[in-house]
Design an enzyme around this catalytic site. Structure first.
Site, PDB file in Angstrom:
ATOM      1  N   LYS A  98       0.851  -1.198   0.000  1.00 18.46           N
ATOM      2  CA  LYS A  98       0.000   0.000   0.000  1.00 18.46           C
ATOM      3  C   LYS A  98       0.882   1.241   0.000  1.00 18.46           C
ATOM      4  O   LYS A  98       1.827   1.325   0.791  1.00 18.46           O
ATOM      5  CB  LYS A  98      -0.900   0.013   1.234  1.00 18.46           C
ATOM      6  CG  LYS A  98      -1.929  -1.088   1.178  1.00 18.46           C
ATOM      7  CD  LYS A  98      -2.896  -1.053   2.316  1.00 18.46           C
ATOM      8  CE  LYS A  98      -3.966  -2.110   2.116  1.00 18.46           C
ATOM      9  NZ  LYS A  98      -3.426  -3.470   1.820  1.00 18.46           N
ATOM     10  N   ASP A 132      -1.800  -2.065  -4.037  1.00 14.15           N
ATOM     11  CA  ASP A 132      -3.207  -2.160  -3.610  1.00 14.15           C
ATOM     12  C   ASP A 132      -3.861  -0.786  -3.739  1.00 14.15           C
ATOM     13  O   ASP A 132      -3.180   0.238  -3.694  1.00 14.15           O
ATOM     14  CB  ASP A 132      -3.290  -2.568  -2.130  1.00 14.15           C
ATOM     15  CG  ASP A 132      -2.911  -4.023  -1.892  1.00 14.15           C
ATOM     16  OD1 ASP A 132      -2.840  -4.794  -2.856  1.00 14.15           O
ATOM     17  OD2 ASP A 132      -2.689  -4.372  -0.708  1.00 14.15           O
ATOM     18  N   ARG A 182      -5.481  -5.570 -11.160  1.00 15.34           N
ATOM     19  CA  ARG A 182      -6.338  -6.417 -10.309  1.00 15.34           C
ATOM     20  C   ARG A 182      -7.663  -5.680 -10.194  1.00 15.34           C
ATOM     21  O   ARG A 182      -7.686  -4.495  -9.839  1.00 15.34           O
ATOM     22  CB  ARG A 182      -5.719  -6.592  -8.929  1.00 15.34           C
ATOM     23  CG  ARG A 182      -6.647  -7.361  -7.965  1.00 15.34           C
ATOM     24  CD  ARG A 182      -6.260  -7.157  -6.517  1.00 15.34           C
ATOM     25  NE  ARG A 182      -4.988  -7.750  -6.186  1.00 15.34           N
ATOM     26  CZ  ARG A 182      -4.198  -7.307  -5.201  1.00 15.34           C
ATOM     27  NH1 ARG A 182      -4.574  -6.260  -4.468  1.00 15.34           N
ATOM     28  NH2 ARG A 182      -3.056  -7.876  -4.942  1.00 15.34           N
ATOM     29  N   LYS A 185     -14.146  -5.520  -5.999  1.00 19.03           N
ATOM     30  CA  LYS A 185     -15.378  -4.755  -5.730  1.00 19.03           C
ATOM     31  C   LYS A 185     -15.048  -3.480  -4.954  1.00 19.03           C
ATOM     32  O   LYS A 185     -15.612  -2.433  -5.196  1.00 19.03           O
ATOM     33  CB  LYS A 185     -16.359  -5.605  -4.923  1.00 19.03           C
ATOM     34  CG  LYS A 185     -16.949  -6.748  -5.728  1.00 19.03           C
ATOM     35  CD  LYS A 185     -18.114  -7.418  -5.023  1.00 19.03           C
ATOM     36  CE  LYS A 185     -18.569  -8.629  -5.817  1.00 19.03           C
ATOM     37  NZ  LYS A 185     -19.732  -9.315  -5.230  1.00 19.03           N
ATOM     38  N   HIS A 225     -14.443 -13.549  -4.321  1.00 15.63           N
ATOM     39  CA  HIS A 225     -14.881 -14.868  -3.863  1.00 15.63           C
ATOM     40  C   HIS A 225     -16.303 -15.122  -4.336  1.00 15.63           C
ATOM     41  O   HIS A 225     -16.941 -16.072  -3.913  1.00 15.63           O
ATOM     42  CB  HIS A 225     -14.843 -14.927  -2.333  1.00 15.63           C
ATOM     43  CG  HIS A 225     -13.607 -14.342  -1.753  1.00 15.63           C
ATOM     44  ND1 HIS A 225     -13.510 -13.017  -1.391  1.00 15.63           N
ATOM     45  CD2 HIS A 225     -12.396 -14.887  -1.536  1.00 15.63           C
ATOM     46  CE1 HIS A 225     -12.291 -12.773  -0.952  1.00 15.63           C
ATOM     47  NE2 HIS A 225     -11.598 -13.874  -1.035  1.00 15.63           N
ATOM     48  N   ARG A 287     -11.975  -7.491   7.036  1.00 16.44           N
ATOM     49  CA  ARG A 287     -12.546  -8.782   6.623  1.00 16.44           C
ATOM     50  C   ARG A 287     -13.857  -9.045   7.364  1.00 16.44           C
ATOM     51  O   ARG A 287     -14.800  -9.581   6.801  1.00 16.44           O
ATOM     52  CB  ARG A 287     -11.565  -9.941   6.893  1.00 16.44           C
ATOM     53  CG  ARG A 287     -10.254  -9.851   6.163  1.00 16.44           C
ATOM     54  CD  ARG A 287     -10.312  -9.936   4.661  1.00 16.44           C
ATOM     55  NE  ARG A 287     -10.768  -8.818   3.902  1.00 16.44           N
ATOM     56  CZ  ARG A 287     -10.049  -7.740   3.505  1.00 16.44           C
ATOM     57  NH1 ARG A 287      -8.801  -7.613   3.847  1.00 16.44           N
ATOM     58  NH2 ARG A 287     -10.593  -6.797   2.781  1.00 16.44           N
TER      59      ARG A 287
HETATM   60  P1  FDA Z   1     -18.739 -10.416  -1.922  1.00 17.34           P
HETATM   61  O1  FDA Z   1     -18.426  -9.476  -0.827  1.00 17.34           O
HETATM   62  O2  FDA Z   1     -20.026 -10.251  -2.653  1.00 17.34           O
HETATM   63  O3  FDA Z   1     -18.606 -11.882  -1.382  1.00 17.34           O
HETATM   64  C1  FDA Z   1     -18.917 -13.027  -2.139  1.00 17.34           C
HETATM   65  C2  FDA Z   1     -18.812 -14.243  -1.236  1.00 17.34           C
HETATM   66  O4  FDA Z   1     -17.458 -14.405  -0.820  1.00 17.34           O
HETATM   67  C3  FDA Z   1     -19.582 -14.127   0.082  1.00 17.34           C
HETATM   68  O5  FDA Z   1     -20.902 -14.529  -0.075  1.00 17.34           O
HETATM   69  C4  FDA Z   1     -18.785 -15.026   0.974  1.00 17.34           C
HETATM   70  O6  FDA Z   1     -19.113 -16.357   0.762  1.00 17.34           O
HETATM   71  C5  FDA Z   1     -17.369 -14.836   0.532  1.00 17.34           C
HETATM   72  N1  FDA Z   1     -16.694 -13.786   1.324  1.00 17.34           N
HETATM   73  C6  FDA Z   1     -16.396 -12.534   0.932  1.00 17.34           C
HETATM   74  N2  FDA Z   1     -15.756 -11.866   1.891  1.00 17.34           N
HETATM   75  C7  FDA Z   1     -15.639 -12.716   2.921  1.00 17.34           C
HETATM   76  C8  FDA Z   1     -15.068 -12.630   4.206  1.00 17.34           C
HETATM   77  N3  FDA Z   1     -14.477 -11.517   4.636  1.00 17.34           N
HETATM   78  N4  FDA Z   1     -15.135 -13.715   5.015  1.00 17.34           N
HETATM   79  C9  FDA Z   1     -15.703 -14.858   4.577  1.00 17.34           C
HETATM   80  N5  FDA Z   1     -16.274 -15.000   3.377  1.00 17.34           N
HETATM   81  C10 FDA Z   1     -16.238 -13.955   2.559  1.00 17.34           C
HETATM   82  N6  FDA Z   1     -10.183  -4.122  -1.922  1.00 17.34           N
HETATM   83  C11 FDA Z   1      -9.719  -2.855  -2.082  1.00 17.34           C
HETATM   84  O7  FDA Z   1     -10.469  -1.900  -1.844  1.00 17.34           O
HETATM   85  N7  FDA Z   1      -8.434  -2.644  -2.494  1.00 17.34           N
HETATM   86  C12 FDA Z   1      -7.586  -3.677  -2.791  1.00 17.34           C
HETATM   87  O8  FDA Z   1      -6.429  -3.440  -3.180  1.00 17.34           O
HETATM   88  C13 FDA Z   1      -8.062  -5.005  -2.626  1.00 17.34           C
HETATM   89  N8  FDA Z   1      -7.280  -6.094  -2.889  1.00 17.34           N
HETATM   90  C14 FDA Z   1      -7.819  -7.344  -2.862  1.00 17.34           C
HETATM   91  C15 FDA Z   1      -7.051  -8.454  -3.238  1.00 17.34           C
HETATM   92  C16 FDA Z   1      -7.625  -9.708  -3.308  1.00 17.34           C
HETATM   93  C17 FDA Z   1      -6.793 -10.877  -3.742  1.00 17.34           C
HETATM   94  C18 FDA Z   1      -9.004  -9.878  -2.978  1.00 17.34           C
HETATM   95  C19 FDA Z   1      -9.668 -11.224  -3.087  1.00 17.34           C
HETATM   96  C20 FDA Z   1      -9.737  -8.822  -2.550  1.00 17.34           C
HETATM   97  C21 FDA Z   1      -9.165  -7.559  -2.462  1.00 17.34           C
HETATM   98  N9  FDA Z   1      -9.912  -6.454  -2.028  1.00 17.34           N
HETATM   99  C22 FDA Z   1      -9.403  -5.192  -2.182  1.00 17.34           C
HETATM  100  C23 FDA Z   1     -11.201  -6.665  -1.322  1.00 17.34           C
HETATM  101  C24 FDA Z   1     -12.399  -6.551  -2.234  1.00 17.34           C
HETATM  102  O9  FDA Z   1     -12.572  -5.217  -2.636  1.00 17.34           O
HETATM  103  C25 FDA Z   1     -13.687  -7.031  -1.536  1.00 17.34           C
HETATM  104  O10 FDA Z   1     -13.921  -6.238  -0.407  1.00 17.34           O
HETATM  105  C26 FDA Z   1     -13.644  -8.491  -1.088  1.00 17.34           C
HETATM  106  O11 FDA Z   1     -13.007  -9.301  -2.038  1.00 17.34           O
HETATM  107  C27 FDA Z   1     -15.073  -9.030  -0.886  1.00 17.34           C
HETATM  108  O12 FDA Z   1     -15.795  -8.968  -2.081  1.00 17.34           O
HETATM  109  P2  FDA Z   1     -16.060 -10.223  -3.040  1.00 17.34           P
HETATM  110  O13 FDA Z   1     -15.722  -9.806  -4.427  1.00 17.34           O
HETATM  111  O14 FDA Z   1     -15.335 -11.408  -2.569  1.00 17.34           O
HETATM  112  O15 FDA Z   1     -17.623 -10.403  -3.066  1.00 17.34           O
END
Ligand code: FDA
Length: 304
Positions: A98, A132, A182, A185, A225, A287
């Site tokens: 970061k 990031d 990358r 959301k 995810h 998280r």
């Molecule tokens: P969503 O939140 O809709 O979740 C989909 C499903 O994933 C959920 O139903 C659940 O099953 C599972 N899940 C998600 N989060 C979980 C948790 N905390 N605990 C358990 N299960 C969970 N953001 C950002 O602002 N800047 C960045 O640089 C990054 N970098 C980054 C790197 C990587 C490798 C990942 C995977 C994510 C990030 N993020 C990030 C975070 C991202 O913006 C987002 O907040 C999370 O990935 C959660 O969103 P999802 O896309 O997973 O979908």
């Protein structure tokens, strides 16, 4: 109720006193589900295990609240040590970091100097570095630094957040650089003036960004995810004949392990974001904010 919990966890994530207190007591309350350990050695061991099951990694040394040049230098030093450790151990990983931890909040020039040191070291080891994306107040500055770095370095990438209204335009503006992005959301609490407040709009924008970036022929890391977004991507790459080496899926350490392994078995490149370090509290709170249901998991750990 979920919205309230989300606000509470995100506020805690930014609280320096609580974070300092947590640091004193070591990885607690179930944080070890999401954080690979407090030391670099523990993190490398985790990466080795992930590599053993067909997953790549990106290591992130957790550090929050850098407020002077000496602290920014310490973070930079830790990034250099991490790159050296990846190279020495032979694990398959790259580095995520970061810019605020390298002094972005102090001066852009300081941050540029620290990033240049890191990218020079990464180049020696043949490693990639991902910047990031933080809250929207850092977005413009982060993109500006990335643009400057790209004049000299190829092995650096950035993150674009689907919840920000500006992201479609950012993608268009960055296109000429052929950026390795990358796409996520977005994890921070943002006001409706800058970010879509509703999840369906974020998901639609996410799909739009994935589709545009892949069609532009650029390398895309789809970090989610969400099975719906993953399914959409699989279908899209098939339809457009996108080669397997033009994209990867990324997930966070400790989340949806089965899905990670399944994608790797199917032959997709899967990279796991592996955070480590003593400043685990803010990351852990973010998280929990994403999924307040995880609080039950924390409560169970409190009584263990
Ligand atoms: P969503 O939140 O809709 O979740 C989909 C499903 O994933 C959920 O139903 C659940 O099953 C599972 N899940 C998600 N989060 C979980 C948790 N905390 N605990 C358990 N299960 C969970 N953001 C950002 O602002 N800047 C960045 O640089 C990054 N970098 C980054 C790197 C990587 C490798 C990942 C995977 C994510 C990030 N993020 C990030 C975070 C991202 O913006 C987002 O907040 C999370 O990935 C959660 O969103 P999802 O896309 O997973 O979908």
């Amino acid at each position: 109720m979920d919205a309230l919990m989300r606000t509470l966890f995100l506020a805690l994530a930014q609280n320096r006193s609580v974070s300092k207190l947590a640091r004193r007591y070591g990885l607690r309350f179930g944080a070890s589900r999401f954080v690979a350990g407090e030391t670099l050695e523990q993190a490398i061991e985790t990466v080795r295990r992930l590599n053993g099951s067909g997953r790549e990694a990106t290591l992130d040394h957790l550090g929050e609240f850098v407020s002077n040049e000496a602290e920014a230098s310490r973070s930079t030093e830790m990034c250099l040590r991490t790159l050296d450790a990846i190279a020495a151990s032979g694990v398959r990983a790259n580095l995520s970091l970061k810019l605020t931890s390298l002094g972005l909040g102090i001066s852009e020039e300081l941050c540029m100097r620290n990033m240049t040191d890191i990218l020079e070291r990464a180049r020696i080891h043949g490693l990639f570095v991902r910047i990031d994306m933080e809250d929207h107040a850092q977005c413009e500055k982060t993109i500006a630094i990335y643009r400057r770095l790209r004049r000299e370095f190829d092995h650096v990438g950035i993150v674009i957040q689907a919840y920000l209204y500006r992201s479609v335009q950012d993608l268009a503006d960055l296109k000429e650089l052929k950026p390795n992005l990358r796409l996520v959301k977005g994890a921070y609490k943002e006001p409706p003036e800058v970010a879509y407040p509703n999840k369906p709009d974020v998901d639609e924008n996410f799909k739009r960004l994935i589709s545009t970036h892949l069609k532009n022929g650029n390398y895309t890391a789809i970090a989610t995810h969400d099975p719906q977004i993953i399914g959409f991507t699989k279908q899209l790459v098939k339809q457009l004949n996108i080669p397997l080496n033009q994209f990867e899926f990324q997930m966070l350490y400790g989340i949806r392990e089965e899905l990670q392994l399944q994608l790797a078995r199917e032959g997709y490149k899967v990279r796991i974001y592996v955070p480590f370090g003593r400043d685990w509290f803010g990351y852990f709170m973010r998280r929990l904010a994403e999924r307040p249901a995880n609080v039950w998991f924390v409560l169970k750990n409190l009584f263990k």
